[in-house]
Design a protein around this motif. Structure first.
Motif, PDB file in Angstrom:
ATOM      1  N   VAL A 319       0.815  -1.204   0.000  1.00 44.32           N
ATOM      2  CA  VAL A 319       0.000   0.000   0.000  1.00 44.32           C
ATOM      3  C   VAL A 319       0.857   1.266   0.000  1.00 44.32           C
ATOM      4  CG1 VAL A 319      -0.263   0.268   2.507  1.00 44.32           C
ATOM      5  CG2 VAL A 319      -2.147   0.917   0.977  1.00 44.32           C
ATOM      6  N   GLY A 320       2.114   1.157   0.449  1.00 48.71           N
ATOM      7  CA  GLY A 320       2.983   2.332   0.509  1.00 48.71           C
ATOM      8  C   GLY A 320       3.779   2.604  -0.747  1.00 48.71           C
ATOM      9  N   ARG A 321       3.701   1.708  -1.750  1.00 54.34           N
ATOM     10  CA  ARG A 321       4.497   1.868  -2.968  1.00 54.34           C
ATOM     11  C   ARG A 321       4.153   3.185  -3.668  1.00 54.34           C
ATOM     12  NH1 ARG A 321       3.045  -2.518  -5.098  1.00 54.34           N
ATOM     13  NH2 ARG A 321       1.359  -1.683  -6.380  1.00 54.34           N
ATOM     14  N   ALA A 328       2.687   6.834   5.507  1.00 54.66           N
ATOM     15  CA  ALA A 328       2.123   7.964   4.767  1.00 54.66           C
ATOM     16  C   ALA A 328       0.887   7.537   3.980  1.00 54.66           C
ATOM     17  CB  ALA A 328       3.175   8.548   3.824  1.00 54.66           C
ATOM     18  N   ALA A 329       0.930   6.342   3.399  1.00 54.72           N
ATOM     19  CA  ALA A 329      -0.222   5.874   2.625  1.00 54.72           C
ATOM     20  C   ALA A 329      -1.438   5.675   3.523  1.00 54.72           C
ATOM     21  CB  ALA A 329       0.125   4.573   1.908  1.00 54.72           C
ATOM     22  N   LEU A 330      -1.254   4.998   4.649  1.00 54.13           N
ATOM     23  CA  LEU A 330      -2.396   4.718   5.517  1.00 54.13           C
ATOM     24  C   LEU A 330      -2.924   5.971   6.198  1.00 54.13           C
ATOM     25  CD1 LEU A 330      -1.301   1.298   7.047  1.00 54.13           C
ATOM     26  CD2 LEU A 330      -2.976   1.724   5.232  1.00 54.13           C
ATOM     27  N   ALA A 331      -2.106   7.015   6.272  1.00 49.00           N
ATOM     28  CA  ALA A 331      -2.579   8.285   6.826  1.00 49.00           C
ATOM     29  C   ALA A 331      -3.655   8.913   5.945  1.00 49.00           C
ATOM     30  CB  ALA A 331      -1.406   9.250   6.992  1.00 49.00           C
ATOM     31  N   ARG A 332      -3.790   8.443   4.700  1.00 48.51           N
ATOM     32  CA  ARG A 332      -4.823   8.971   3.808  1.00 48.51           C
ATOM     33  C   ARG A 332      -6.215   8.448   4.159  1.00 48.51           C
ATOM     34  NH1 ARG A 332      -2.499   8.537  -2.402  1.00 48.51           N
ATOM     35  NH2 ARG A 332      -0.366   9.278  -2.030  1.00 48.51           N
ATOM     36  N   VAL A 333      -6.282   7.364   4.926  1.00 46.72           N
ATOM     37  CA  VAL A 333      -7.579   6.753   5.230  1.00 46.72           C
ATOM     38  C   VAL A 333      -8.340   7.657   6.189  1.00 46.72           C
ATOM     39  CG1 VAL A 333      -8.753   4.740   6.189  1.00 46.72           C
ATOM     40  CG2 VAL A 333      -6.628   4.449   4.891  1.00 46.72           C
ATOM     41  N   THR A 334      -9.560   7.992   5.827  1.00 50.85           N
ATOM     42  CA  THR A 334     -10.398   8.843   6.671  1.00 50.85           C
ATOM     43  C   THR A 334     -11.638   8.107   7.188  1.00 50.85           C
ATOM     44  OG1 THR A 334     -11.571   9.655   4.705  1.00 50.85           O
ATOM     45  CG2 THR A 334      -9.665  10.929   5.470  1.00 50.85           C
ATOM     46  N   ALA A 335     -11.930   6.932   6.660  1.00 50.46           N
ATOM     47  CA  ALA A 335     -13.144   6.203   7.026  1.00 50.46           C
ATOM     48  C   ALA A 335     -13.029   5.598   8.420  1.00 50.46           C
ATOM     49  CB  ALA A 335     -13.403   5.086   6.013  1.00 50.46           C
ATOM     50  N   PRO A 336     -14.128   5.584   9.191  1.00 43.13           N
ATOM     51  CA  PRO A 336     -14.130   4.773  10.418  1.00 43.13           C
ATOM     52  C   PRO A 336     -13.754   3.342  10.063  1.00 43.13           C
ATOM     53  CG  PRO A 336     -16.110   6.125  10.271  1.00 43.13           C
ATOM     54  CD  PRO A 336     -15.407   6.251   8.953  1.00 43.13           C
ATOM     55  N   THR A 337     -12.771   2.785  10.773  1.00 45.72           N
ATOM     56  CA  THR A 337     -12.157   1.516  10.361  1.00 45.72           C
ATOM     57  C   THR A 337     -12.089   0.539  11.520  1.00 45.72           C
ATOM     58  OG1 THR A 337     -10.795   2.651   8.697  1.00 45.72           O
ATOM     59  CG2 THR A 337     -10.055   0.473   9.420  1.00 45.72           C
ATOM     60  N   LEU A 356      -1.648  -2.537  10.911  1.00 50.66           N
ATOM     61  CA  LEU A 356      -2.630  -1.773  10.156  1.00 50.66           C
ATOM     62  C   LEU A 356      -3.437  -0.854  11.075  1.00 50.66           C
ATOM     63  CD1 LEU A 356      -4.146  -4.357   7.628  1.00 50.66           C
ATOM     64  CD2 LEU A 356      -3.206  -2.125   7.010  1.00 50.66           C
ATOM     65  N   ALA A 357      -3.945  -1.411  12.172  1.00 53.63           N
ATOM     66  CA  ALA A 357      -4.767  -0.623  13.085  1.00 53.63           C
ATOM     67  C   ALA A 357      -3.976   0.532  13.695  1.00 53.63           C
ATOM     68  CB  ALA A 357      -5.327  -1.524  14.180  1.00 53.63           C
ATOM     69  N   ALA A 358      -2.690   0.305  13.961  1.00 52.62           N
ATOM     70  CA  ALA A 358      -1.867   1.357  14.559  1.00 52.62           C
ATOM     71  C   ALA A 358      -1.597   2.498  13.596  1.00 52.62           C
ATOM     72  CB  ALA A 358      -0.551   0.758  15.051  1.00 52.62           C
ATOM     73  N   LEU A 359      -1.535   2.204  12.296  1.00 54.83           N
ATOM     74  CA  LEU A 359      -1.144   3.214  11.311  1.00 54.83           C
ATOM     75  C   LEU A 359      -2.326   3.885  10.611  1.00 54.83           C
ATOM     76  CD1 LEU A 359       1.967   1.495   9.639  1.00 54.83           C
ATOM     77  CD2 LEU A 359       1.911   3.243  11.427  1.00 54.83           C
ATOM     78  N   ILE A 360      -3.520   3.363  10.765  1.00 53.57           N
ATOM     79  CA  ILE A 360      -4.700   4.009  10.191  1.00 53.57           C
ATOM     80  C   ILE A 360      -5.271   4.968  11.239  1.00 53.57           C
ATOM     81  CG2 ILE A 360      -7.057   3.668   9.349  1.00 53.57           C
ATOM     82  CD1 ILE A 360      -6.130   0.983   8.189  1.00 53.57           C
ATOM     83  N   PRO A 361      -5.230   6.269  10.988  1.00 51.19           N
ATOM     84  CA  PRO A 361      -5.630   7.227  12.027  1.00 51.19           C
ATOM     85  C   PRO A 361      -7.065   7.034  12.515  1.00 51.19           C
ATOM     86  CG  PRO A 361      -4.505   8.341  10.215  1.00 51.19           C
ATOM     87  CD  PRO A 361      -4.751   6.951   9.762  1.00 51.19           C
ATOM     88  N   SER A 362      -7.942   6.578  11.641  1.00 47.88           N
ATOM     89  CA  SER A 362      -9.362   6.459  11.982  1.00 47.88           C
ATOM     90  C   SER A 362      -9.746   5.063  12.455  1.00 47.88           C
ATOM     91  CB  SER A 362     -10.213   6.834  10.768  1.00 47.88           C
ATOM     92  OG  SER A 362      -9.823   6.078   9.625  1.00 47.88           O
ATOM     93  N   ALA A 363      -8.756   4.219  12.724  1.00 45.18           N
ATOM     94  CA  ALA A 363      -9.037   2.841  13.142  1.00 45.18           C
ATOM     95  C   ALA A 363      -9.209   2.750  14.650  1.00 45.18           C
ATOM     96  CB  ALA A 363      -7.923   1.909  12.698  1.00 45.18           C
ATOM     97  N   ASP A 364     -10.154   1.915  15.060  1.00 46.49           N
ATOM     98  CA  ASP A 364     -10.315   1.569  16.463  1.00 46.49           C
ATOM     99  C   ASP A 364      -9.258   0.519  16.812  1.00 46.49           C
ATOM    100  OD1 ASP A 364     -11.340   1.517  18.991  1.00 46.49           O
ATOM    101  OD2 ASP A 364     -13.275   0.640  18.461  1.00 46.49           O
ATOM    102  N   ARG A 365      -9.264   0.063  18.057  1.00 50.89           N
ATOM    103  CA  ARG A 365      -8.335  -0.994  18.477  1.00 50.89           C
ATOM    104  C   ARG A 365      -8.536  -2.236  17.606  1.00 50.89           C
ATOM    105  NH1 ARG A 365     -11.463  -4.664  21.036  1.00 50.89           N
ATOM    106  NH2 ARG A 365     -13.473  -3.909  21.809  1.00 50.89           N
ATOM    107  N   VAL A 366      -7.480  -3.001  17.423  1.00 48.56           N
ATOM    108  CA  VAL A 366      -7.582  -4.210  16.614  1.00 48.56           C
ATOM    109  C   VAL A 366      -8.533  -5.186  17.285  1.00 48.56           C
ATOM    110  CG1 VAL A 366      -5.652  -5.478  17.690  1.00 48.56           C
ATOM    111  CG2 VAL A 366      -6.212  -5.860  15.281  1.00 48.56           C
TER     112      VAL A 366
END
Length: 405
Positions: A319-321, A328-337, A356-366
């Motif tokens: 996803v970072g390619r 940086a790529a996962l920082a683009r995610v804005t959806a509740p995750t 994944l959960a740690a790097l997605i700003p809008s993610a809840d705990r795994v």
């Protein structure tokens, strides 16, 4: 669970060279989206004549706010829910999740499931007719000479680009939820990174931000098994009457072991022989019979060249390619995750979902799916998966648009 099929595999007729859906086969519940222009590919070049087979359940609301996108794993297809019927040799692979009163309640939600680009159940793939390819000299081809070994290299981003075209054709600007597991989860995270404005919520199951060295290693064994089969013929076997069934069967055996968990296999099979067979005199252990059965099943409903194309696309997943790296790529995610892993998964261990959960700003705990079934737990533990689906959809539950007629 039964360890052997009701009808022994040896009693069935031999499988065809390919288990792909081909022109002239029963359509079943499939519909098609046809792209109006060639699809530019990430690796260069373009793919003409793109079609995606898809199925839907429920009814799209007038404001188109109730659409849910379900993305299948490697050997899945668009038949998420429904019985065995002409055109669909297997029952829906998430039957317990889709339907009235279920987590994806079709009294409220419009559920869309495409067969992935490069697949073999109606979407453009190696078994599909190649535009301008002419007729097969064998006379066995239906609809023109197949792409075969000339089919181009695909990535998850190419597949998502094709799915975005399907969404446009359906008039869906934004999905209420995008969800998928394993390979489907790879595409789901690509949706959220490539099209954050079109992803209302995100559920990632038993997947990762990029293919790991071990993923690629297991995949390489499977790819070699297929390509080393003398009937591979460079991928141009579809109309020869002989396909690389031994190679695809071996690939499936290897993959299936990685999809399950050692304690489950031990509890189900142990060291027991298969029926009256004697492993000391050429017979099989029961676990070997189980793997034989799954190899035969896949040969009857899948295509070896699609397996190669899709496996290579999974190997390329990163996803970072070209986006400044994974963070940086996962920082683009804005959806509740919500990101969930299976506690017994040895193919996609829980640490990958934690990352994944740690790097997605809008993610809840795994979230952890408790299962004895390994990686396949994301398909089997539908009650636990359904709870997460309901959690993500509850804030945006639409008014009832009416049932699918």
């Amino acid at each position: 669970m039964s360890t052997v099929p009701a009808t022994p595999d040896h009693a069935l007729p031999p499988p065809a060279a390919t288990g792909a859906w081909r022109e002239g086969d029963p359509v079943g519940r499939r519909r098609w989206y046809a792209a109006s222009a060639p699809l530019p590919l990430e690796a260069g070049g373009e793919l003409p004549g793109v079609r995606l087979a898809f199925e839907t359940w429920g009814r799209l609301a007038p404001d188109r706010s109730n659409a849910v996108l379900v993305l299948h794993a490697l050997t899945g297809d668009s038949h998420v829910a429904g019985p065995v019927e002409p055109g669909h040799p297997s029952p829906g692979w998430w039957n317990a999740l889709v339907g009235p009163g279920r987590a994806l309640d079709t009294d409220h939600w419009f559920v869309v499931a495409p067969n992935v680009l490069g697949g073999c159940q109606g979407s453009t793939g190696p078994a599909s007719p190649r535009p301008g390819g002419g007729q097969s000299g064998s006379g066995r081809s239906r609809g023109g000479r197949p792409w075969g070994g000339a089919f181009p290299f695909l990535t998850q981003r190419d597949q998502v680009a094709a799915e975005a075209g399907l969404a446009d054709a359906l008039g869906i600007d934004r999905w209420a939820l995008v969800l998928g597991g394993s390979m489907g989860g790879m595409r789901a995270v690509e949706w959220a990174v490539s099209h954050p404005e079109r992803t209302g919520a995100l559920l990632l199951l038993a997947t990762s931000a990029e293919a790991s060295a071990e993923h690629i290693a297991w995949a390489d064994i499977q790819l070699r098994a297929i390509r080393d089969d003398p009937h591979w013929q460079g991928g141009d076997y579809h109309d020869t009457g002989r396909g690389p069934l031994a190679g695809l069967g071996l690939a499936r055996r290897v993959a299936h072991v990685t999809y399950r968990a050692e304690p489950e296999l031990q509890a189900r099979f142990g060291r027991l022989p298969q029926g009256a067979e004697d492993p000391w005199h050429g017979g099989r252990y029961r676990v070997a019979s189980y793997l034989d059965h799954h190899a035969d099943k896949l040969n009857r409903r899948f295509d070896a060249a699609s397996y190669v194309v899709l496996t290579e696309a999974m190997n390329a997943h990163d996803v970072g390619r070209g986006r400044g790296g994974t963070r940086a790529a996962l920082a683009r995610v804005t959806a509740p995750t919500l990101v969930a892993g299976v506690d017994s998964d040895r193919l996609y261990p829980l640490a990958q979902q934690e990352r994944l959960a740690a790097l997605i700003p809008s993610a809840d705990r795994v979230r952890v799916v408790e299962s004895a079934y390994g990686h396949d737990g994301f398909l089997i533990e539908t009650e636990q998966v359904g709870t997460m689906v309901r959690e993500l959809l509850a804030p945006s539950a639409p008014t009832r648009p009416g049932r699918d007629p």
